[in-house]
Motif scaffolding. Structure first.
Motif, short mmCIF file in Angstrom:
data_model
loop_
_atom_site.label_atom_id
_atom_site.label_comp_id
_atom_site.label_asym_id
_atom_site.label_seq_id
_atom_site.Cartn_x
_atom_site.Cartn_y
_atom_site.Cartn_z
N ALA A 229 26.66 7.19 17.12
CA ALA A 229 26.27 8.60 17.01
C ALA A 229 25.78 8.89 15.61
O ALA A 229 24.78 9.61 15.41
CB ALA A 229 27.44 9.51 17.37
N ALA A 230 26.46 8.32 14.60
CA ALA A 230 26.04 8.53 13.22
C ALA A 230 24.68 7.88 12.97
O ALA A 230 23.80 8.46 12.31
CB ALA A 230 27.09 7.98 12.26
N ALA A 231 24.49 6.69 13.54
CA ALA A 231 23.20 6.00 13.35
C ALA A 231 22.06 6.81 13.97
O ALA A 231 20.93 6.80 13.48
CB ALA A 231 23.26 4.61 13.98
N ALA A 232 22.38 7.55 15.04
CA ALA A 232 21.34 8.32 15.73
C ALA A 232 20.78 9.46 14.89
O ALA A 232 19.67 9.94 15.15
CB ALA A 232 21.88 8.86 17.06
N VAL A 233 21.55 9.93 13.93
CA VAL A 233 21.02 11.03 13.09
C VAL A 233 20.58 10.56 11.72
O VAL A 233 19.87 11.28 11.00
CB VAL A 233 22.05 12.18 12.92
CG1 VAL A 233 22.33 12.85 14.24
CG2 VAL A 233 23.31 11.70 12.25
N THR A 234 20.99 9.36 11.32
CA THR A 234 20.64 8.88 9.98
C THR A 234 19.13 8.68 9.89
O THR A 234 18.51 8.09 10.79
CB THR A 234 21.39 7.56 9.68
OG1 THR A 234 22.78 7.81 9.85
CG2 THR A 234 21.12 7.10 8.25
#
Lengths: 290, 166
Positions: A229-234
Motif C-alpha cells: 500500500a505504501a509503495a502504491a503512493v510513493t
C-alpha cells in the motif's frame, strides 16, 4: 472479581528482575502498568504464581535520545509519552495515538512496553512501531538482543519474546523533520479497541510522496505492515488513483474477525477508509521538502 | 503465599498493613481502611467509579494491587472536604449545579475532576468532557457534571459565582 494468589516481587534493578524471572521459571510474569494483565488475572484467564514488578526500576522508565535515536523505556506510560517534549518534537504520531488509547486513568498506568509486548491485536502501539520501523530490546538470562517490530508478532498473543525475557524498551530512528504523520482510529466509544486503525508516516518532495510507511491495527491477528500500500503512493501526488490503489493493497492483507465491532467485510471496508484518511492527513501535514 | 507489608499515605494519614499481594487497592481501601467512598462499579477499569488520586495521577483502583501503591500518596473522596466539614469547591459545585442524581459515579468524578483542575485550571467544556472520559455517569447526561466542574474551576480561580442550576 478477585485474582488468584501469587507472590509479589519488587526487584531493585533490571539485573535482579531478569534473574528473578529466570529463577522462578514459566509461572512468573513481569508486571508493568498491569492494565492488560490485572484484568486477565481478575477473570482468571491468567494466574501467574509470581509477579515481578518492573515499575519501580528507574532505568526502564526513561525516554531519551541515544546517538540520534529515540529510546523509550518499557515502563514509560502512555501519559508520559503524551507529555514528553522530545517525543512531541521528533515522533508526534506517538502522542496522537496515545491520546486515542483508553482514558486518562488507564493512560496514567498503561505502559508502552506492556502495550507492545502483550501481543494483543487490539493494541495500538504495535502498528505504530511497525510503521516507524522500531526495534525492541529484549533482555533475558542469556543476554540482550534486538528484534524488529515487523518481525516480533506471530499471532494473537504470540510473539518472539522467549520465556524469562523482558522487553526493556523500544528504539526508533525518528523520521526527518518535516515528515507527515497520522493515526486514524475508528472506535465505537472512548476506551474501545479499534474497529480499524491505520498509521502513516511519509515525507514529500514537492507534490510527490518521497517515502511512505503504513501499518494497520486490529485488522488481523497481528499488526500489519502494509508495504505494498505504501509503495502504491510513493512517487505519486496522492491523486485519487494512487489512493485507490493503496486502499486496495491495504485491504488485500486484512483478515479481521467478525465480532461486536462489525462483520469482517465492514471492518475491511473501514480499514480501507482509515488508510485513505491517514494518508491524506499525513500528506497535508508534511512539509513539501523533508 | 506470603503476605506483603504495605505503607502508604491515605488522605494525609500514614497507613501500614499486611495484605495478600492479590488484594486490589479498591478492596484495601474499602474493606481494610473502611473508606467506602470509592465505589466498585464495573470492576473492569471502564467506569471510573473506583478512581482515586495516586501520586498526582488519577488511577482506577480496581485495576491496581495494593502492593503497587507502596509508598504512594493516595487521596479518595473522603479526603476532599476540609477537616471542619467545609465542602471542597467541587463538592459544592456538584451540589449547586445538580451534578448528580443517583450519586454512584460522583466520588470518582470528583476525584478525577480535582486532578483535571490541577492540570488545567481553566478548561473548556470540551476539555472537561475529554478529561472525564474515563468516568461513566448513567443519570445526568454529563451536562450538569460539566457545569459543576466549571463552577468549581471558577471558584478555585477566585472568581465570583453567579450562575445557578437550571
Amino acid at each position: 472479581m478477585i485474582p488468584g494468589t501469587f507472590d509479589y516481587h519488587r526487584p531493585a534493578s533490571l539485573h535482579e528482575a531478569v534473574r528473578l524471572l529466570a529463577d522462578l521459571g514459566e509461572e512468573a510474569r513481569p508486571l508493568a502498568g498491569g492494565h492488560s494483565l490485572i484484568p486477565m488475572m481478575k477473570l482468571r484467564l491468567a494466574s501467574p504464581e509470581h509477579l515481578v514488578d518492573l515499575r519501580t526500576i528507574p532505568e526502564l522508565r526513561q525516554i531519551r535520545q541515544e546517538d540520534g535515536r529515540i529510546v523509550i523505556g518499557a515502563t514509560a506510560t502512555q501519559q508520559e509519552i503524551i507529555a514528553s517534549p522530545l517525543l512531541q518534537e521528533r515522533l508526534p504520531i506517538l502522542a496522537e495515538a496515545a491520546h486515542l488509547i483508553a482514558d486518562p486513568q488507564v493512560r496514567a498506568m498503561g505502559t508502552l512496553g506492556g502495550n507492545v509486548a502483550n501481543g494483543d491485536p487490539g493494541n495500538d502501539m504495535p502498528a505504530l512501531m511497525q510503521c516507524l520501523g522500531a526495534r525492541y530490546r529484549l533482555l533475558g538470562a542469556g543476554g540482550e538482543r534486538a528484534i524488529a517490530a515487523r518481525d516480533f508478532y506471530q499471532g494473537a498473543y504470540v510473539t518472539a519474546l522467549e520465556p524469562g525475557e523482558i522487553l526493556t524498551g523500544v528504539e526508533i530512528d525518528p523520521p526527518p523533520a518535516g515528515h507527515g504523520w497520522a493515526y486514524e482510529k475508528l472506535k465505537r466509544k472512548v476506551g474501545d479497541y479499534a474497529t480499524a486503525a491505520a498509521a502513516v508516516v511519509l515525507t514529500r518532495s514537492g507534490d510527490r510522496v518521497a517515502t511512505c510507511s503504513i501499518a494497520l491495527t486490529n485488522l488481523a491477528e497481528t499488526p500489519l505492515w502494509a508495504e505494498e500500500a505504501a509503495a502504491a503512493v510513493t512517487g505519486t501526488a496522492l491523486d485519487p488513483d494512487a489512493l485507490k490503489a493503496a486502499r486496495r493493497a491495504a485491504e488485500a492483507i486484512m483478515s479481521p474477525a467478525s465480532d461486536g465491532r462489525g462483520p469482517a467485510e465492514y471492518r475491511v471496508s473501514v480499514g480501507g477508509v482509515m488508510t485513505v484518511r491517514a494518508l491524506q492527513r499525513a500528506y497535508a501535514r508534511a512539509a513539501t521538502q523533508a | 503465599m506470603a503476605k506483603s507489608q504495605v505503607t502508604m499515605t491515605v488522605n494525609g494519614r500514614s497507613v501500614e498493613a499486611l495484605v495478600e499481594p492479590r488484594t486490589l487497592l479498591i478492596h484495601f481501601l474499602r474493606e481494610q481502611l473502611e473508606l467506602t467512598g470509592p465505589h466498585i462499579g464495573c470492576d473492569t477499569s471502564h467506569c471510573g467509579a473506583c478512581t482515586v488520586d495516586m501520586n498526582g495521577l488519577s488511577v482506577k483502583s480496581c485495576t491496581l494491587f495494593a502492593v503497587q501503591a507502596e509508598g504512594a500518596e493516595i487521596t479518595t473522596i473522603e479526603g476532599m472536604a476540609a477537616p471542619d466539614g467545609t465542602l471542597h469547591a467541587l463538592q459544592e459545585g456538584f451540589r449547586q449545579m445538580h451534578g448528580l442524581q443517583c450519586g454512584f459515579c460522583t466520588p470518582g468524578m470528583i476525584v478525577r475532576a480535582h486532578r483535571l483542575l490541577q492540570e488545567n485550571p481553566s478548561p473548556t467544556d470540551a476539555e472537561i468532557r475529554a478529561g472525564i472520559s474515563g468516568n461513566l455517569c448513567r443519570c445526568t447526561g454529563y451536562q450538569n457534571i460539566v457545569k459543576a466542574i466549571q463552577y468549581a474551576a471558577a471558584k478555585l480561580r477566585g472568581e465570583e459565582i453567579r450562575e445557578a442550576a437550571e
